[in-house]
Enzyme design. Structure first.
Site: not given
Ligand code: ASP
Length: 344
Positions: A15, A61
């Site tokens: 993010t 993920s």
């Molecule tokens: N789904 C994102 C990730 O882990 C969430 C984030 O960056 O906070 O890449």
């Protein structure tokens, strides 16, 4: 004039690296090549930042052991050129990645600061800007020409944690990480206050990068009502070498005969390592404290003290990949190798 420290910013995705495209109203990757234009205050800091961007930016993920090996290689190739490293990484698996890197980078004497954010860097209320600037500041911090924090750490929302002690515990708040069993290494307010007593000291030995990881591991989380079928099917997974048993409280598990028999079979007949890690976010496994952990201790389940599940997975992949025997691995599991647990 004091010489500027050299920082390598490694951008992997997540993010933090996003901005809102005003035309399409969708999130797109931030232009890190124009970093100093986007965050002009960086020019006033006492460091020079170079950027290494992964070819394929990922949501964390999608992190896997190959990604960790690639990240470790980038650090190894650039280790002599830089005073510190900041890794921009998604928050979802940041605790796993920081744990993995801590085991892979033996004799680390420079800061590797992981950070990310809950809101993209390009949004008005982002937490990414503060996280990013403070992470750079911490990676550059030196005393007597030596880095203040020569460890793999996570900086998030005003606190610096040892990476292999953390979990992501909140998907909403800016305060997203927890280190239930180890105090923050620094707290950031008007000043950055380092808790020096808790920070590892440099050993000035040569960095050794371990690039073999074995992912033949699994996690079996206990719950009331777990059936013999479920436990047996985990034990029978082809090629499995180690099983993390996420137990209750201080390392407690059911005392049913079928359960103990299944674990005994796994250890003796299937040669599995069974590692007892608590489901609690604070406190430690103490085999034998309650009757409900005596039996599993007797059959050879190894106690993980206060290690996190994230760190346990990383430690097992590292130890299994390093070619140690089962006995050696079981012994190393009970010794802190990178400050990942406290022995009581
Ligand atoms: N789904 C994102 C990730 O882990 C969430 C984030 O960056 O906070 O890449």
């Amino acid at each position: 004039m004091v010489e500027k420290t050299q920082i390598l910013l490694i951008y992997t995705g997540g993010t933090i690296g996003m901005v809102l495209d005003t035309e399409s109203n969708a999130l797109k990757p931030f232009d890190f090549d124009n970093l100093y234009n986007s965050i002009p205050v960086l020019a006033n800091m006492n460091c020079c930042i170079n950027i290494y961007s992964f070819d394929q930016l990922i949501d964390s993920s999608n992190v896997n052991p190959d990604f960790w090996i690639k990240l470790a290689c980038v650090i190894e190739e650039n280790y002599e050129k830089y005073n510190g490293f900041v890794v921009l990484h998604g928050t979802d698996t940041m605790a796993y990645s920081a744990s993995a890197l801590s085991f892979m980078l033996e004799n680390l004497n420079k800061p590797i600061v992981f950070t990310g954010s809950q809101l993209p860097l390009g949004m008005v209320r982002t937490d990414g800007r503060e996280n990013f600037i403070n992470a750079i500041e911490i990676a550059s911090a030196q005393t007597d020409n030596a880095p203040i924090v020569p460890e793999v750490v996570i900086y998030f929302e005003n606190r610096l944690f040892r990476g292999n002690r953390t979990n992501k515990f909140n998907a909403e708040n800016f305060d997203a990480f927890l280190s239930g069993n180890y105090p923050p290494l620094a707290e950031v307010g008007v000043h950055i206050r380092y808790n020096e007593a808790y920070i590892q000291k440099p050993n000035f030995k040569k960095l050794k990068v371990h690039k073999k990881l074995d992912s033949n591991v699994a996690i079996l989380k206990l719950f009331p009502g777990i059936t013999e079928k479920v436990v047996r099917s985990m034990i029978e997974v082809e090629g499995l070498r180690a099983l993390i048993l996420e137990t209750y409280g201080a390392g407690n598990a059911p005392t049913d005969a079928w359960f103990i028999k299944a674990l005994k079979y796994a250890i003796e007949q299937k040669d599995l390592i069974i590692f007892n890690v608590t489901q609690c976010k604070g406190g430690s496994v103490e085999i034998g404290k309650y009757e409900t952990s005596i039996e599993i201790g007797k059959i050879g389940v190894v106690g993980g003290y206060d290690i996190t599940t994230e760190s346990a997975i990383a430690k097992l992949m590292y130890l299994l990949g390093s070619g140690y025997t089962k006995n050696e691995i079981e012994r190393f599991l009970q010794i802190p190798l990178r400050g990942e647990m406290s022995i009581i």
